[in-house]
Design a protein around this motif. Structure first.
Motif, PDB file in Angstrom:
ATOM      1  N   SER A   1      37.903  34.191  43.250  1.00  0.00           N
ATOM      2  CA  SER A   1      37.961  33.330  42.073  1.00  0.00           C
ATOM      3  C   SER A   1      37.526  31.902  42.385  1.00  0.00           C
ATOM      4  CB  SER A   1      39.368  33.331  41.493  1.00  0.00           C
ATOM      5  OG  SER A   1      40.262  32.707  42.380  1.00  0.00           O
ATOM      6  N   LEU A   2      37.471  31.523  43.649  1.00  0.00           N
ATOM      7  CA  LEU A   2      37.056  30.177  44.016  1.00  0.00           C
ATOM      8  C   LEU A   2      35.559  30.067  44.280  1.00  0.00           C
ATOM      9  CD1 LEU A   2      39.993  29.314  46.430  1.00  0.00           C
ATOM     10  CD2 LEU A   2      39.727  28.649  44.043  1.00  0.00           C
ATOM     11  N   MET A   3      34.837  31.175  44.224  1.00  0.00           N
ATOM     12  CA  MET A   3      33.399  31.158  44.529  1.00  0.00           C
ATOM     13  C   MET A   3      32.594  30.615  43.350  1.00  0.00           C
ATOM     14  SD  MET A   3      32.692  34.582  46.621  1.00  0.00           S
ATOM     15  CE  MET A   3      33.344  34.788  48.242  1.00  0.00           C
ATOM     16  N   PRO A   4      31.425  30.052  43.620  1.00  0.00           N
ATOM     17  CA  PRO A   4      30.574  29.593  42.515  1.00  0.00           C
ATOM     18  C   PRO A   4      30.018  30.766  41.718  1.00  0.00           C
ATOM     19  CG  PRO A   4      29.466  29.305  44.624  1.00  0.00           C
ATOM     20  CD  PRO A   4      30.868  29.754  44.931  1.00  0.00           C
ATOM     21  N   ASP A   5      29.626  30.489  40.469  1.00  0.00           N
ATOM     22  CA  ASP A   5      29.171  31.548  39.565  1.00  0.00           C
ATOM     23  C   ASP A   5      27.978  32.328  40.104  1.00  0.00           C
ATOM     24  OD1 ASP A   5      31.139  30.809  37.864  1.00  0.00           O
ATOM     25  OD2 ASP A   5      29.845  29.684  36.503  1.00  0.00           O
ATOM     26  N   TRP A   6      27.043  31.651  40.732  1.00  0.00           N
ATOM     27  CA  TRP A   6      25.820  32.327  41.174  1.00  0.00           C
ATOM     28  C   TRP A   6      26.085  33.315  42.306  1.00  0.00           C
ATOM     29  CZ3 TRP A   6      24.423  31.670  46.238  1.00  0.00           C
ATOM     30  CH2 TRP A   6      24.988  30.592  46.910  1.00  0.00           C
ATOM     31  N   LEU A   7      27.207  33.182  42.993  1.00  0.00           N
ATOM     32  CA  LEU A   7      27.516  34.056  44.119  1.00  0.00           C
ATOM     33  C   LEU A   7      28.407  35.241  43.729  1.00  0.00           C
ATOM     34  CD1 LEU A   7      27.033  34.261  47.158  1.00  0.00           C
ATOM     35  CD2 LEU A   7      29.045  32.863  47.511  1.00  0.00           C
ATOM     36  N   LEU A   8      28.929  35.241  42.519  1.00  0.00           N
ATOM     37  CA  LEU A   8      29.910  36.256  42.134  1.00  0.00           C
ATOM     38  C   LEU A   8      29.390  37.694  42.103  1.00  0.00           C
ATOM     39  CD1 LEU A   8      32.069  34.358  39.588  1.00  0.00           C
ATOM     40  CD2 LEU A   8      32.768  35.303  41.761  1.00  0.00           C
ATOM     41  N   PRO A   9      28.178  37.990  41.611  1.00  0.00           N
ATOM     42  CA  PRO A   9      27.738  39.393  41.651  1.00  0.00           C
ATOM     43  C   PRO A   9      27.655  39.949  43.074  1.00  0.00           C
ATOM     44  CG  PRO A   9      26.382  38.154  40.132  1.00  0.00           C
ATOM     45  CD  PRO A   9      27.239  37.160  40.848  1.00  0.00           C
ATOM     46  N   THR A  10      27.140  39.159  43.986  1.00  0.00           N
ATOM     47  CA  THR A  10      27.078  39.597  45.385  1.00  0.00           C
ATOM     48  C   THR A  10      28.476  39.737  45.966  1.00  0.00           C
ATOM     49  OG1 THR A  10      24.992  38.429  45.598  1.00  0.00           O
ATOM     50  CG2 THR A  10      26.088  39.073  47.633  1.00  0.00           C
ATOM     51  N   ALA A  11      29.348  38.786  45.660  1.00  0.00           N
ATOM     52  CA  ALA A  11      30.719  38.852  46.155  1.00  0.00           C
ATOM     53  C   ALA A  11      31.455  40.055  45.578  1.00  0.00           C
ATOM     54  CB  ALA A  11      31.453  37.561  45.820  1.00  0.00           C
TER      55      ALA A  11
ATOM     56  N   ALA B   1      33.795  45.332  46.468  1.00  0.00           N
ATOM     57  CA  ALA B   1      33.907  46.765  46.173  1.00  0.00           C
ATOM     58  C   ALA B   1      33.667  47.601  47.425  1.00  0.00           C
ATOM     59  CB  ALA B   1      32.920  47.155  45.073  1.00  0.00           C
ATOM     60  N   LEU B   2      32.660  47.218  48.209  1.00  0.00           N
ATOM     61  CA  LEU B   2      32.364  47.975  49.431  1.00  0.00           C
ATOM     62  C   LEU B   2      33.471  47.842  50.464  1.00  0.00           C
ATOM     63  CD1 LEU B   2      28.537  47.318  49.814  1.00  0.00           C
ATOM     64  CD2 LEU B   2      29.670  49.448  49.171  1.00  0.00           C
ATOM     65  N   THR B   3      33.976  46.625  50.674  1.00  0.00           N
ATOM     66  CA  THR B   3      35.043  46.459  51.672  1.00  0.00           C
ATOM     67  C   THR B   3      36.322  47.148  51.227  1.00  0.00           C
ATOM     68  OG1 THR B   3      35.636  44.292  50.768  1.00  0.00           O
ATOM     69  CG2 THR B   3      34.155  44.327  52.669  1.00  0.00           C
ATOM     70  N   ALA B   4      36.603  47.145  49.929  1.00  0.00           N
ATOM     71  CA  ALA B   4      37.800  47.854  49.446  1.00  0.00           C
ATOM     72  C   ALA B   4      37.664  49.351  49.684  1.00  0.00           C
ATOM     73  CB  ALA B   4      38.021  47.558  47.966  1.00  0.00           C
ATOM     74  N   GLY B   5      36.503  49.904  49.366  1.00  0.00           N
ATOM     75  CA  GLY B   5      36.293  51.342  49.573  1.00  0.00           C
ATOM     76  C   GLY B   5      36.319  51.725  51.040  1.00  0.00           C
ATOM     77  N   ILE B   6      35.632  50.950  51.857  1.00  0.00           N
ATOM     78  CA  ILE B   6      35.611  51.235  53.292  1.00  0.00           C
ATOM     79  C   ILE B   6      37.001  51.056  53.886  1.00  0.00           C
ATOM     80  CG2 ILE B   6      34.721  50.386  55.498  1.00  0.00           C
ATOM     81  CD1 ILE B   6      32.066  49.827  54.026  1.00  0.00           C
ATOM     82  N   GLY B   7      37.725  50.062  53.418  1.00  0.00           N
ATOM     83  CA  GLY B   7      39.084  49.833  53.928  1.00  0.00           C
ATOM     84  C   GLY B   7      40.024  50.970  53.605  1.00  0.00           C
TER      85      GLY B   7
ATOM     86  N   ALA C   1      33.653  52.616  40.621  1.00  0.00           N
ATOM     87  CA  ALA C   1      34.594  52.204  39.576  1.00  0.00           C
ATOM     88  C   ALA C   1      35.040  50.763  39.786  1.00  0.00           C
ATOM     89  CB  ALA C   1      35.802  53.137  39.550  1.00  0.00           C
ATOM     90  N   TYR C   2      35.276  50.386  41.036  1.00  0.00           N
ATOM     91  CA  TYR C   2      35.705  49.016  41.353  1.00  0.00           C
ATOM     92  C   TYR C   2      34.594  48.024  41.016  1.00  0.00           C
ATOM     93  CZ  TYR C   2      38.193  45.440  44.048  1.00  0.00           C
ATOM     94  OH  TYR C   2      38.870  44.328  44.434  1.00  0.00           O
ATOM     95  N   PHE C   3      33.354  48.363  41.365  1.00  0.00           N
ATOM     96  CA  PHE C   3      32.235  47.477  41.063  1.00  0.00           C
ATOM     97  C   PHE C   3      31.958  47.446  39.560  1.00  0.00           C
ATOM     98  CE2 PHE C   3      27.589  46.518  40.909  1.00  0.00           C
ATOM     99  CZ  PHE C   3      27.703  45.205  41.335  1.00  0.00           C
ATOM    100  N   ALA C   4      32.122  48.572  38.881  1.00  0.00           N
ATOM    101  CA  ALA C   4      31.903  48.628  37.436  1.00  0.00           C
ATOM    102  C   ALA C   4      32.884  47.714  36.703  1.00  0.00           C
ATOM    103  CB  ALA C   4      32.035  50.055  36.936  1.00  0.00           C
TER     104      ALA C   4
END
Length: 194
Positions: free
Chosen positions: A80-90, A95-101, A139-142
């Motif tokens: 939530s502290l990241m800038p708007d332009w970085l949010l899709p990548t973040a 989503a990937l780190t949550a799934g892999i974790g 689902a997490y990314f969606a």
């Protein structure tokens, strides 16, 4: 901003001005900086411990625990502290780190303490990991995409899918771990309890 006219009972007219928050703000966006620092330090500690265990004793089981260490870096407070332009990548990285974790935690429980899955549970282990990676991660990314791009309120349902798949996989792995515990020798049971 929206302006809503409000008429009170005694005839006084007032206007309420409402500014909606951006989609990516969670309810924890007003957290203190020391809390963000504490979360970041906890993430680094778990990841460093998991990395040290993997380097000291490389195996699928310790590699899976290292993947679980990545899950701790997935914090919406930090997102939530990241800038708007970085949010899709973040959001994709989250989503990937949550799934892999969660997949790593599942594999770890299926294989602890010997490092090999129990007979009869190897296929279940593969299905659980596949379900997490191919159902839960999209689902997490969606959830982020539906909320950001389409402003849909049912994006929370995607998070429920993610949660249900991940916890079902962990439940299967814990059942396998409990069955393994019952057949261990007393020395191995002591190691597991420690």
């Amino acid at each position: 901003t929206f302006r809503l006219p409000i008429v009170k009972k005694n005839g006084v007219h007032t206007t309420l001005q409402v500014t909606p928050r951006p989609w990516y703000y969670s309810d924890t966006t007003n957290v203190q900086p020391w809390l963000i620092l504490a979360i970041a330090l906890q993430c680094m500690f778990v990841s460093a411990l998991a990395g040290w265990l993997f380097l000291r004793r490389p195996s699928i089981m310790t590699g899976a625990f290292f993947c679980y260490g990545l899950l701790t870096a997935n914090n919406l407070e930090i997102l939530s502290l990241m800038p708007d332009w970085l949010l899709p990548t973040a959001a994709l990285i989250a989503a990937l780190t949550a799934g892999i974790g969660f997949a790593g935690l599942t594999v770890f429980f299926f294989r602890f303490p010997s490092g090999e899955p129990m007979n009869g549970w190897a296929l279940c282990e593969r299905y659980c990991v596949a379900a997490i990676l191919f159902l839960a991660v999209p689902a997490y990314f969606a959830r982020f995409c539906l909320r950001a791009v389409f402003q849909m309120d049912w994006s929370q349902d995607c998070y429920y899918i993610f949660t249900a798949v991940c916890w079902a996989a962990i439940a299967f792995s814990l059942i396998a771990a409990l069955q393994r515990y019952r057949i261990l020798t007393p020395g191995e049971q002591m190691r597991v309890r420690w």
